[in-house]
Design a protein around this motif. Sequence first.
Motif, short mmCIF file in Angstrom:
data_model
loop_
_atom_site.label_atom_id
_atom_site.label_comp_id
_atom_site.label_asym_id
_atom_site.label_seq_id
_atom_site.Cartn_x
_atom_site.Cartn_y
_atom_site.Cartn_z
N VAL A 1 0.84 -1.20 0.00
CA VAL A 1 0.00 0.00 0.00
C VAL A 1 0.87 1.25 0.00
CG1 VAL A 1 -1.71 1.35 1.27
CG2 VAL A 1 -1.97 -1.13 1.09
N TYR B 1 -4.29 -2.34 -7.08
CA TYR B 1 -4.59 -2.65 -5.68
C TYR B 1 -5.11 -4.08 -5.55
CZ TYR B 1 -6.30 -1.93 -0.92
OH TYR B 1 -6.51 -2.03 0.43
N GLY C 1 -7.66 0.66 0.98
CA GLY C 1 -7.90 1.01 -0.43
C GLY C 1 -8.56 2.37 -0.55
#
Lengths: 285, 338
Positions: A70, A131, A169
């Motif tokens: 991330v 992602y 996310g």
Amino acid sequence: MIPPRTAWVPDWALIRTRFLELRRHRPLVIAMIGGNLGILLIMITAISVMHAVHPDVAPAGGGSRFTSFVFLMLATGVITAMFLGAIVGSEDLSSKFFRALVTTGRSRLALYLARLPAGLALLAAVIIPTYAVAVGCAVTLLPSRSFEYYYAFSSSTKAPGIHVILAAGGWLLLQLIVVYAITLAISALVGSEAPAVMIATLLVLADLVLTTVMHSHVLWSWLRFVDIEWILWGMRPHFPGIATCCGTLTGLSFSMPGWEQLLALVVWLVVPLGLGAYRSITRDA
Amino acid sequence: MESFEGAAQSSLSGESHLAVEVAGLTKRFGRRTVLSDVSVAIPRGVGFGILGPNGAGKTTLLRTLLGLVRYSSGAMRIFGQPVPSELPALFRRIGAVVDEPGFLPHITGRQNLEMLAAARGDGASKRIDYALERAGLGANSDQKVAHYSTGMRQRLGVASCLIADPDLLILDESMNGLDPAGMQNLRTLMREHVASSRTLIFCSHLLDEVERACEMVAILDKGKVVFQGPIAQIRGQGTALVKIGCDDERRALSVLASVPCATEARFDHHEGIIVVLRAGCDPVHSAVEINRSLLGAGVAVHLIAPERPRLEDWFIELTRPGASTDSSPASSPEVRGR
Ligand SMILES: Nc1ncnc2c1ncn2[C@@H]1O[C@H](COP(=O)(O)OP(=O)(O)OP(=O)(O)O)[C@@H](O)[C@H]1O
Ligand SMILES: [Mg+2]
């Protein structure tokens, strides 16, 4: 029904053609995919190869790996969002296509507003699949229990939960949207792509300075409303595999209530975009 | 304070036969006055040329008329509607290329038109194929604009006007860079446009093309209108010429001295003998008379070419440095810029 042409709300056809046009920026799209999905895949491959060669290196799954994916995506995504925003903000001006668009009679505000979601859709089209790959790796390539000694936290070896996946996310996307929107606005203001990227980069650096200054003395604490990076950082979810909190260098620490964060965020989006819109409406074509 | 809006409209006549009316328009860029008290009246259904030296303010006039830049003072109307306040609706009826047409280079010509059509609405997208074909770009429409030549860009500019099916077509230097076939195509297009009772505004330095496409012109110089009126009026008032090629120039010159319609005859090594005709003399009739006199005096004539007064001569005369607009051959008040 065809909306009245003076309407400032862009219609679907306008946004759609804009998106198709952006999608056809081949170097941009290649750079976006390469700079996000490509770099992530390189990282995953590197970890997997290391794991294969040295079995004591943890594989590319689990909470800690997820967190590092991330943050990698945050770094590459910010650069992507900046360049995309700069292009979306002023490509019409630099190519003089703006003049042709204005002479269609469509409101300048609608033309400006149509660019926002079109670029956002392209950003999402690159970031969301990337992602998904990061999440896919994090939940499938899990380290065995023997790796618990490898990490400091028990969450490191477990697959991130659905809540964490959604929150992380969302937070990642929110950051990129803010960077994209602000750079777009700067680009529309200055009317040129390269200076817009430069100014946006300087803003990011200025935020680092702000963060240091506001933590140096309580007198400077009001700067927290200006420091958009710090505000966004404060909105992050809890990531697996890292410490929950971190003190500051000076020991001065404060937080912002949710409504203040939200307000500051809205102001940071509305003011630059509003200025960009004003410039688009009033500038010579 | 400059504005896109709000200038007094009272100085306009508001006559319904006018497609475009500009009164007392002044436009400054910073301290520099680029248009100074410009007034132009363009009737409906005519081809109207806007001429002027480089930097005269032609493009600025069009940009101001189309609300692309703010202006300092003055008033404008298109089809009787105040401009720029009514421009959003008026643009339905206007197709304009102002200055070099700008397009997005990374998409094709057709895709550029699709974007413009999406912005227009009004079924403009249905006219894309027609517009590309009519502008002579059919074969190259699916090529990226980055790979277009100058002429192909110009054609795309014309096509972008045609998707509007315009009542008022504004073309600024659209003939630049076109090949001979492209020029002929655009010429036909402009003629057909005017023939169907629609209005054309054509800015160009190609004065022969302006003469072919337009009935009226305005000539701008240093931001001022120095002439405005029908081209026929220029033809009627300028000096016509007859060019002669013969076997004995010396003899011919002495004969020409006594021909009544000739005011002056001189020999030029490149062009032969040039006879300047008296004002009002018809060049064709004069050529017949001159030919008769020369043959009568035993001069063998192998070329005799009557030339009507040309817009170019008139233009150069009006815009030469230091030209006083009052000393020009046709400075009658009705043809002066108002
Ligand atoms: N944005 C601007 N800022 C300052 N000056 C400008 C601007 N745009 C045009 N000008 C000036 O206005 C004058 C008129 O320019 P314009 O483009 O209208 O000329 P033109 O008659 O169309 O010339 P050309 O025949 O070369 O196309 C020029 O002197 C130009 O330098
Ligand atoms: Mg010009």
